[in-house]
Design an enzyme around this catalytic site. Structure first.
Site, PDB file in Angstrom:
ATOM      1  N   HIS A 122       2.537 -14.241  -7.624  1.00  0.00           N
ATOM      2  CA  HIS A 122       1.252 -14.429  -6.941  1.00  0.00           C
ATOM      3  C   HIS A 122       0.165 -13.551  -7.538  1.00  0.00           C
ATOM      4  O   HIS A 122      -0.999 -13.686  -7.205  1.00  0.00           O
ATOM      5  CB  HIS A 122       1.412 -14.101  -5.461  1.00  0.00           C
ATOM      6  CG  HIS A 122       1.737 -12.663  -5.186  1.00  0.00           C
ATOM      7  ND1 HIS A 122       2.785 -12.007  -5.799  1.00  0.00           N
ATOM      8  CD2 HIS A 122       1.163 -11.740  -4.376  1.00  0.00           C
ATOM      9  CE1 HIS A 122       2.836 -10.760  -5.374  1.00  0.00           C
ATOM     10  NE2 HIS A 122       1.869 -10.565  -4.517  1.00  0.00           N
ATOM     11  N   HIS A 128       0.827  -1.202   0.000  1.00  0.00           N
ATOM     12  CA  HIS A 128       0.000   0.000   0.000  1.00  0.00           C
ATOM     13  C   HIS A 128       0.866   1.258   0.000  1.00  0.00           C
ATOM     14  O   HIS A 128       0.581   2.227  -0.697  1.00  0.00           O
ATOM     15  CB  HIS A 128      -0.923   0.000   1.223  1.00  0.00           C
ATOM     16  CG  HIS A 128      -1.969  -1.068   1.179  1.00  0.00           C
ATOM     17  ND1 HIS A 128      -3.279  -0.860   1.556  1.00  0.00           N
ATOM     18  CD2 HIS A 128      -1.920  -2.375   0.798  1.00  0.00           C
ATOM     19  CE1 HIS A 128      -3.975  -1.974   1.407  1.00  0.00           C
ATOM     20  NE2 HIS A 128      -3.153  -2.901   0.960  1.00  0.00           N
ATOM     21  N   SER A 169       2.728  -6.028  -8.593  1.00  0.00           N
ATOM     22  CA  SER A 169       3.646  -6.885  -9.341  1.00  0.00           C
ATOM     23  C   SER A 169       3.195  -7.054 -10.785  1.00  0.00           C
ATOM     24  O   SER A 169       4.011  -7.007 -11.717  1.00  0.00           O
ATOM     25  CB  SER A 169       3.754  -8.253  -8.664  1.00  0.00           C
ATOM     26  OG  SER A 169       4.423  -8.147  -7.415  1.00  0.00           O
TER      27      SER A 169
END
Length: 475
Positions: free
Chosen positions: A371, A22, A376
């Protein structure tokens, strides 16, 4: 307040939770807003503040970062950080809200006393109590949504009459169910954020559902006209227009400036040595390396990391893995060291941390096994690196859907009954995006196309700059 001979310069206070995923997009966006002729101050909880500025005499001391932005922390009641082994997760929301409201109100008051009155508060969703503080001071607040616009739209509809059908679809045992929501394409159960599947307080992650509900109830109460979203128009045109009564403003992709020299722009870049793995990458052929990282907060299971390492070894391709929970037998694979790593001619290198933006922009990297956290995924798309998606929870299944089915820049793994992608599946997916087949050629071409679109959005005079300038001018 400065006026530059015109209307007063607005002062935006950015408030975020202390989580790295964040803080980083908030700091990046704040720097861009500052460049749009506005004054900015950033405030996160003391635990995150002290990680950004570890050399401070006092952990709650104000600081200025490398970009020249002022950071003024608040206390959420967990100044040493939240520890699940010590603290009760059931009391986290109430305690952090009470402490946060009190101490952030003090931050706003002190800034005003110093001649820096706040004219707008921008906040992320895990500090959903921030609008309450802003209202108490007569200041407007704006949500900065750091996940995809599609996820925002799904949550909006979840809390506006579609919660039951979403939960039913998400919990379909055959995973074949499809849900149709206003303004969005049909979504299969595997494309939904996992939070919408939760129906009982006993389920892990259920408090997050309550936190999100409070955020959307606050939006209903405040009736803001805009929500800032970390995405770009070309990627999510439908989702950006799928919520009635709200203007979702694309202000992304909020990714690091790849051309800039390394700095402490991001939380985890401070005081870290990147020389060893970057030098190793320099020795590898173009687009040959598989980069692997499963995020910074909720890492993949030990079994998933072991299966991933075995799958990478089976590909015969060089790999760089950020794998903090690797078991001894997994870390010993190919002689890799689970600490600092090693690079003396062996196939792979395992490290505990790396500067992801620099790695993804390195010409040796040809694939990212991730993930599918939104930060990302955006960084990978902005660098033109194809993706193997291994989503775990929250928004990650939706991000994987965007990556595979909407952008066409990657492939999603299939998992077993335990939710683990086995080594053969990891190997298959890596070859799908890095091999010589038609699918790989198409995926790599799409990755390059989206890299160019991301560059166009970020470029001076591009959509991002225009949207930010219009937002600031409207304050």
């Amino acid at each position: 307040m400065e006026s530059h001979g015109r209307a007063p310069v607005p002062h935006l206070l950015f408030v975020t939770s202390p989580m790295q995923g964040h803080i980083n997009p908030v700091r990046r966006l704040a720097a861009r807003v500052a460049a749009a002729d506005a004054r900015v101050t950033i405030s996160t909880a003391v635990s995150g503040h002290r990680r950004m500025f570890p050399s401070l005499a006092s952990p709650d001391e104000e600081a200025v970062d490398a970009a020249g932005l002022l950071h003024v922390p608040f206390s959420d009641g967990y100044d040493e950080g939240f520890d699940r082994e010590v603290h009760d997760v059931r009391s986290f929301a109430a305690r952090s809200r009470a402490a946060g409201c009190e101490t952030l109100s003090g931050v706003v008051a002190r800034l005003a006393e110093r001649g820096r009155p706040v004219t707008c508060v921008v906040y992320t969703f895990l500090v959903g109590w921030v609008p309450e503080v802003a209202r108490a001071h007569g200041i407007p607040s704006v949500l900065f949504w750091i996940q995809p616009a599609a996820v925002f739209a799904v949550y909006y509809h979840c809390f506006h009459g579609h919660g039951a059908v979403l939960a039913s679809c998400a919990n379909d045992p055959a995973r074949d169910a499809v849900v149709r929501l206003p303004g969005l394409p049909p979504l299969k159960s595997r494309a939904l954020p996992t939070i919408v599947s939760l129906t009982s307080p006993q389920q892990q992650g259920y408090p997050v559902l309550g936190t999100l509900r409070d955020v959307f109830l606050a939006l209903d109460a405040d009736r803001p006209t805009k929500v800032l979203v970390n995405t770009f128009d070309a990627l999510e045109p439908e989702a950006l227009r799928a919520v009635p009564g709200l203007e979702l403003v694309a202000v992304g992709p909020v990714v690091p400036d790849i051309g800039a020299s390394p700095s402490c722009t991001d939380l985890s870049l401070c005081n870290e040595d990147s020389s060893e793995y970057m030098e190793w990458l320099d020795t590898q052929a173009a687009r040959s390396v598989v980069y692997v990282s499963f995020g910074t907060i909720f890492t993949a299971s030990k079994r998933q990391e072991l299966e991933t390492l075995q799958g990478l070894k089976a590909t015969g391709r060089p790999y760089l893995g950020v794998l903090r929970k690797v078991a001894e037998e997994g870390a010993a694979l190919d002689g890799a060291n689970g600490g600092g790593g090693a690079a003396d001619g062996r196939q792979g290198m395992v490290v505990e941390w790396c500067d992801q933006a620099r790695v993804l922009s390195h010409p040796a990297v040809g694939c990212f096994v991730t993930h599918c956290g939104w930060n990302s995924a955006l960084e990978s798309m902005a660098s033109g690196v194809p993706i193997v998606a291994v989503p775990q929870w929250t928004d990650q299944p939706t991000v994987a859907w965007l990556v595979e089915e909407c952008a066409g820049v990657g492939v999603r793994v299939e998992v077993d009954d335990e939710g683990v992608a086995e080594r053969g599946e990891i190997q298959r997916c890596v070859e799908t995006v890095m091999g010589n087949g038609d699918a790989a050629v198409e995926i790599r071409a799409s990755a390059m196309t989206w890299m160019e679109r991301a560059k166009e959005a970020i470029a001076g005079g591009g959509v991002l700059q225009r949207n930010l300038q219009a937002f600031v001018s409207g304050l």
